[in-house]
Design a protein around this motif. Sequence first.
Motif, short mmCIF file in Angstrom:
data_model
loop_
_atom_site.label_atom_id
_atom_site.label_comp_id
_atom_site.label_asym_id
_atom_site.label_seq_id
_atom_site.Cartn_x
_atom_site.Cartn_y
_atom_site.Cartn_z
N ILE A 121 60.16 27.30 23.46
CA ILE A 121 58.50 27.87 23.68
C ILE A 121 57.82 26.60 24.12
CG2 ILE A 121 56.57 28.99 23.05
CD1 ILE A 121 58.35 30.68 20.90
N ILE A 122 57.05 26.54 24.96
CA ILE A 122 56.28 25.27 25.39
C ILE A 122 54.63 25.62 25.12
CG2 ILE A 122 55.39 23.58 27.26
CD1 ILE A 122 58.45 23.89 28.23
N ASN A 123 53.93 24.85 24.36
CA ASN A 123 52.43 25.18 24.39
C ASN A 123 51.73 24.35 25.37
OD1 ASN A 123 49.73 24.47 23.12
ND2 ASN A 123 50.34 26.40 21.93
N THR A 124 50.83 24.73 26.12
CA THR A 124 50.16 23.90 27.12
C THR A 124 49.13 22.91 26.42
OG1 THR A 124 48.60 25.77 27.69
CG2 THR A 124 50.50 25.50 28.95
N ASP A 137 45.96 22.86 35.73
CA ASP A 137 46.95 22.11 36.07
C ASP A 137 47.87 21.88 34.83
OD1 ASP A 137 46.41 21.25 38.65
OD2 ASP A 137 44.64 19.89 37.99
N LYS A 138 47.28 22.19 33.63
CA LYS A 138 48.24 22.00 32.41
C LYS A 138 49.28 23.06 32.64
CE LYS A 138 45.60 19.67 28.85
NZ LYS A 138 45.06 19.78 27.39
N LEU A 139 48.85 24.27 32.76
CA LEU A 139 49.80 25.30 33.20
C LEU A 139 50.91 24.95 34.26
CD1 LEU A 139 50.99 28.19 32.38
CD2 LEU A 139 49.32 29.31 33.90
N GLN A 141 51.89 22.21 34.81
CA GLN A 141 52.89 20.99 34.62
C GLN A 141 53.73 21.54 33.59
OE1 GLN A 141 52.81 17.65 35.12
NE2 GLN A 141 54.60 17.75 33.87
N SER A 142 53.14 22.27 32.77
CA SER A 142 54.16 22.99 31.73
C SER A 142 55.37 23.84 32.36
CB SER A 142 53.53 23.75 30.64
OG SER A 142 52.52 22.94 29.88
N ASP A 144 56.54 23.12 35.30
CA ASP A 144 57.37 22.17 35.85
C ASP A 144 58.16 21.55 34.83
OD1 ASP A 144 56.39 22.85 38.42
OD2 ASP A 144 55.07 20.80 38.37
N ASP A 145 57.44 21.30 33.64
CA ASP A 145 58.44 20.79 32.46
C ASP A 145 59.54 21.83 32.10
OD1 ASP A 145 56.91 18.61 32.54
OD2 ASP A 145 55.73 19.30 30.73
N LYS A 148 62.29 21.91 34.67
CA LYS A 148 63.04 20.55 34.63
C LYS A 148 63.93 20.71 33.47
CE LYS A 148 61.20 16.44 34.86
NZ LYS A 148 60.14 15.68 34.59
N ARG A 149 63.40 20.97 32.40
CA ARG A 149 64.18 20.59 31.27
C ARG A 149 65.29 21.58 30.87
NH1 ARG A 149 58.92 19.89 27.01
NH2 ARG A 149 58.27 17.95 27.84
N TYR A 150 64.97 22.75 31.37
CA TYR A 150 65.92 23.89 30.76
C TYR A 150 66.71 24.64 31.92
CZ TYR A 150 63.23 22.91 26.47
OH TYR A 150 62.66 22.47 25.23
#
Lengths: 528, 454
Positions: A121-124, A137-139, A141-142, A144-145, A148-150
């Motif tokens: 779970i990623i929090n923005t 943009d934060k959303l 970015q998250s 994209d993160d 890319k990560r998982y």
Amino acid sequence: MPKKINLDIASVEQREQRLGTIIAWDGTTEDLHKQSSYELRGQRERGTGCGGNCRLCELQGPFTQGSVCSEQMVECQAGNVRDAVLIQHAPIGCGGGQVPYNNIYRNGLAMRGFPVENIRIINTNLLESDMVFGAADKLRQSIDDAYKRYQPQAIFVASSCATGIIGEDIESITDEKEAELGIPVIPMACEGFRSKHWSTGFDATQHGILRQIVRKNPTKKQEDLVNVINLWGSDVFSPMLAHLDLRVNYVVDLASVEELAQMSEAAATVGFCYTLSSYMAAALEQHFGVPEVKAPMPYGFAGTDAWLRELAKVTHREHLVEKFIQEEHARVKPKVEELKQKLKGVKGFVATGSAYAHGLIQVLRELEVEVDGSLTFHHDPVYDSGDQREDSLGHLNEHYGQVKNFHVSNRQQYQLYAFLQENQPDFLLIRHNGLAPLASRLGIPSAPLGDEHIAVGYDGIVNLGETILEILAHKKFHDDIKQHVKLPYKKWWLEQKDAYVLARHPELVKFDEEEYRAEQERKEAAHA
Amino acid sequence: MPKIKQDKNGQTNSISQVRYGCALGAMHSVSAIPGAIPITHCGPGCVDKQYMSLSFYNGYQGGGYSGGAVPPSSNLQEKDVVFGGAKHLEQLIEASLKIMDADLFVVLNGCIPEIVGDDIGAVVARYQEKGVPIVSAETGGFKGNNFTGHEIVTEAIIEQFVDKYADKSKKQKGLINVWSELPFQNTFWRGDLTELKRILEGAGWQVNILFGYGSKGAAEWLTIPNAEFNLVVGPWLGLKTAKLLEKKYGQPYLHLPVLPIGAKQAGEFLRAIAAFAKENEVQTEAFIKQEEREYYYYLEYFTDFYAEYWWGLPAAYAVVSDAAYNLAINKFLVNQLGLIPAKQIITDHTPEKYQEAIREQYRQLAEDVSAEVEFVEDGYIVGELLRQQDYGHKPPVIFGTSWERDIVKELKGHIVEVSYPVSYDVVLNKTYIGYRGALTLLETIFTTAISKSA
């Protein structure tokens, strides 16, 4: 015909609008059933109420304690999909949920034999300036993160109270990212303030899955596959369904995205609790042609028999079911008889989610455990299919008798005190935290049913009976602690017999300066 | 192209595997004061989220008298968003005064009222005027984390309660206010504060510990202005409060960045306080002597194990935690055990202005030992940094959170959970600091290390 579930819009329709959900009520289960008018509501178009023919009044008072929100239910469902990522578009406080739901996820994985790993779970991390300028943009970015990560098969995006109020346009960003990444990027409207009851969060997740993951035009059917809408509970359905030559597709928790997608290929959908399964099961039938098994829930002999028969009918396995039922009765009944002896004279109290509580009370009655009182966190007067065979409260009343002191109380510990005084149970069955700690301080043990499948089916009767014996043994601990704690409630409140007295007489809490001062002085004198 | 800045470790705005709560999480600082009850003006899930993470799945600390499902909460709904929730809060406060038994109420707000602009201060002021011991703290979740929230709450109580009711006329020689660990966030705060109080009292001080079992609650808070000075223990948390008190009551403060673990640090710690106040020097020395006798009695017997255990003991380590525990554990491992620090990671969102001073502490962990420290908040980045480290030929010990279990498995290392969230330890009064806590920490580290092969 009841109104069809609307999958065209991105936001789920709240439970109170679809079903008329309430979160505070007091009476007998027969009264509640009458006022719910399941049959009438089931036939009518949603959102139009009962046309004046049914009255289900809510008891709203001036006092509440912390409850639960829809976003938490999204975390415990969408967050528990094995190859997806959940993004919380929210300030960091919502991220607090990552900790309990990680624990649930890890325990769930272990229970089902999957490798144990951290929840994704990623929090923005929205800050004060984002409340002014927005945080698109934060959303981005998250997302994209997450990708890319998982390398996930799907990305869920949960809204929050904060994004709801500032009017973040989440849908346009998830659309944009879905096109860019080529995997489902699913917005879920689950702002905590949006619905009075958190079970809307279940529906929000399921709505997103139905819209963006479930295969729209499946090229094949899996005639032996049954969708089981559940949480993370241990695998009790596979052995049971194997007797009918059926395979289980557990959804939503601990499923893979592919397992969610194949729901439209299944022969039928079942659940262990209509509170949880109502929305998705009805939508799968209405939009994907997968029949929902419309029967009492599989609790106790009567419930399980009826459930199995209906499942067999829907999946064309009538020839297998009677033999299985007979064998199971013969196998389990002696154990149940033994447990009945051991549980003679014991009194229980159920404090769980709505439909689940109806099922648990059935099992307790099957064990001849006395149940005079219970509470549910909310009440749905009808479920999404509108089909009367799913009327779990009606089934309870009809086959197992009514519960005379029945309360709808949304995790309100201060009310539980009066309920327990009234009913004097020997134990509680609970799910969700917050109530057992008070019961314990009153010398009453609770069985926390973290594995929600514990009471399901024929073995469930035995499991639950044995669980009760175990927790009754804990009583020594609770009796001891009872002697050594002070409750945070004033004597005045503890003397109230009616837990809803503040709703009926809100004037009781009007601040009286003189009275307050006198009380403070008495307290100071006692301290000195 | 995303417009979000990334730092040198690749950290963006994303935070996975959270390592702190939000400002509202400081409702735990209220329930940590015996007899105080938080009243929360926020969404329906906020209290449960902060409780289930900061307290329950963090050592299973529990709610006690006024945490968990006890705090009154307005559970805000759509109508409160549209029409404002001030009236709703007023009702909730009145009902709370009627139902709940507290010596002090603290009203905290969450994101919703902060955005829609409910003036909770004005609502609360009406009851303050009528002599109700109640204060308001603006802790909207997007304002910062629970460390920030803790300072907001602490200062609100000082400004709106202590200042109003305390007898500020005299100072009491030898009385000190202690500002240290963040209650509940630090899983071991109960045991730690008890040990801190014990050694300070042993050295001759009277102690306002302010939170936990050893505190006398609101009555103790009212003696804050009477203290001779404020003692800030830890790299940064509490400094802001100490400065406020300096300005307000003319109290000096002593800042000791190292939370003491073990005889060496504890001795230094106690001597520094005596030297600062020029008081209790004799008693401090006597107490240190007495404590060291006990400490080294046990350490002597531990020596055989540490000197000649055949099957390998870990050498390299990394600590992933809040600043206070991170520095404290590093000091102990380097100076007491001679372990070898890899990269250290601080995760509490330490305000930037304190970071350089903290880095400096790591440059001189011992005369001959230094370590690099990183400030990271996203758990994914923590994992990446731990993976990239060189720990030598043996698997490391990672002092971290439950989130590190996966990476530790990958590294075939050992994990000692010391920082929120600690979901695989049941914690009652365990302490890892002072003289007694150091021995417990030794037990934990080496029990973990040697039981791995079994």
